[in-house]
Design a protein around this motif. Structure first.
Motif, PDB file in Angstrom:
ATOM      1  N   LYS A  77       0.815  -1.213   0.000  1.00  0.00           N
ATOM      2  CA  LYS A  77       0.000   0.000   0.000  1.00  0.00           C
ATOM      3  C   LYS A  77       0.850   1.265   0.000  1.00  0.00           C
ATOM      4  N   GLU A  78       1.919   1.265  -0.780  1.00  0.00           N
ATOM      5  CA  GLU A  78       2.741   2.465  -0.912  1.00  0.00           C
ATOM      6  C   GLU A  78       2.208   3.286  -2.074  1.00  0.00           C
ATOM      7  N   ASP A  79       2.003   4.569  -1.857  1.00  0.00           N
ATOM      8  CA  ASP A  79       1.380   5.436  -2.866  1.00  0.00           C
ATOM      9  C   ASP A  79       2.148   5.381  -4.184  1.00  0.00           C
ATOM     10  N   GLY A  80       1.422   5.114  -5.260  1.00  0.00           N
ATOM     11  CA  GLY A  80       2.009   5.147  -6.580  1.00  0.00           C
ATOM     12  C   GLY A  80       2.835   3.936  -6.963  1.00  0.00           C
ATOM     13  N   ARG A  81       2.835   2.890  -6.129  1.00  0.00           N
ATOM     14  CA  ARG A  81       3.655   1.713  -6.431  1.00  0.00           C
ATOM     15  C   ARG A  81       2.836   0.446  -6.205  1.00  0.00           C
ATOM     16  N   GLN A  95      13.460   3.347  -2.218  1.00  0.00           N
ATOM     17  CA  GLN A  95      12.678   2.613  -3.210  1.00  0.00           C
ATOM     18  C   GLN A  95      13.554   1.922  -4.240  1.00  0.00           C
TER      19      GLN A  95
END
Length: 262
Positions: A147-151, A178
């Protein structure tokens, strides 16, 4: 007392004692600290139409996290349990519930995030100590963050380890990134000059080149190659091989390590 009489009728005299010790545990106590601040006002100014009577009160106690009722002791306990003892916040939530406390893990997480800002001066000092010494070790290990934003959840990230500082002040720093790229490695080691202990991965090539570092490659990684060859050759063929000579070279090296540790 009625057993302290001998069969002959005489009273028994104490001649010694036996002691038995047992280990006990007293659960931690949770308490509420109540700060009471008295207000003082001037009775002579009552009813005056200007700014009202003079009212004075002691300043409130300093709050580490604004609008939070968590003390520094509670914040330290939560952090130590999570990072030193490996207790996830959802388990700490259950432990608190046994004590009758409602501490949702979302609140615990927010306290940790906000509280971490208070440790920035300590982190700065650790970082300065790390870059102030000329020997350092670095490595990275893969990790996935959900649930990491944009990934996507399958994306591979990395935890970077940096260890250094003088022998009497060792420093260990852990950073999330990252990427395992050479640019990431350079960003974490850009101010370092000296000898870098690493596993020889290509992502360290950039910082080694740009900072003109000396490199001390990991013997544990190198030994694996000799061991792999010896395993493939079999015991008889490996006995006189160069790979076996390589393995034998590590025996006195490990002996030196043991002597240093002892």
């Amino acid at each position: 007392d009625d057993e302290k009489v001998c069969a002959c009728g005489a009273t028994l005299s104490r001649i010694g004692e036996d002691t038995c010790e047992k280990l006990d545990y007293i659960p931690a106590k949770v308490r509420v600290l109540r700060h009471i601040r008295y207000k003082y006002a001037c009775k002579n100014c009552e009813g005056v139409e200007d700014d009202g009577p003079t009212v004075k009160i002691a300043p409130p106690p300093v709050a580490l996290i604004p609008k939070s009722n968590a003390t520094e002791g509670l914040l330290a306990h939560i952090a130590v349990c999570k990072f030193a003892d490996g207790l996830p916040l959802y388990r700490q939530e259950k432990m608190a519930a046994r004590e009758g406390l409602d501490l949702p893990r979302a609140r615990l997480a927010r306290w940790l995030i906000d509280g971490s800002q208070l440790l920035q001066p300590v982190l700065n000092l650790l970082t300065d100590t790390f870059f102030g010494y000329d020997i350092a070790m670095s490595d990275d290990t893969g990790i996935r963050v959900l649930k990491e934003d944009g990934r996507a959840a399958t994306s591979q990230s990395a935890l970077w380890i940096r260890r250094g500082g003088p022998p009497d002040k060792p420093v260990v720093l852990v950073d999330y990134a990252q990427s395992k790229s050479g640019e990431t490695a350079y960003g974490l080691l850009s101010e370092f000059h000296g000898t870098l202990v690493c596993d020889g991965a290509s992502n360290f090539d950039e910082v080694v080149r740009r900072n003109d570092l000396s490199v001390a490659l990991c013997n544990d990684h190198a030994r694996r190659r000799f061991h792999k060859v010896c395993t493939g050759l079999g015991k008889e063929q490996a006995s006189g091989s160069i790979a076996k000579q390589g393995l034998d070279w590590y025996k006195p090296l490990y002996a030196l390590e043991r002597d240093i540790k002892d």
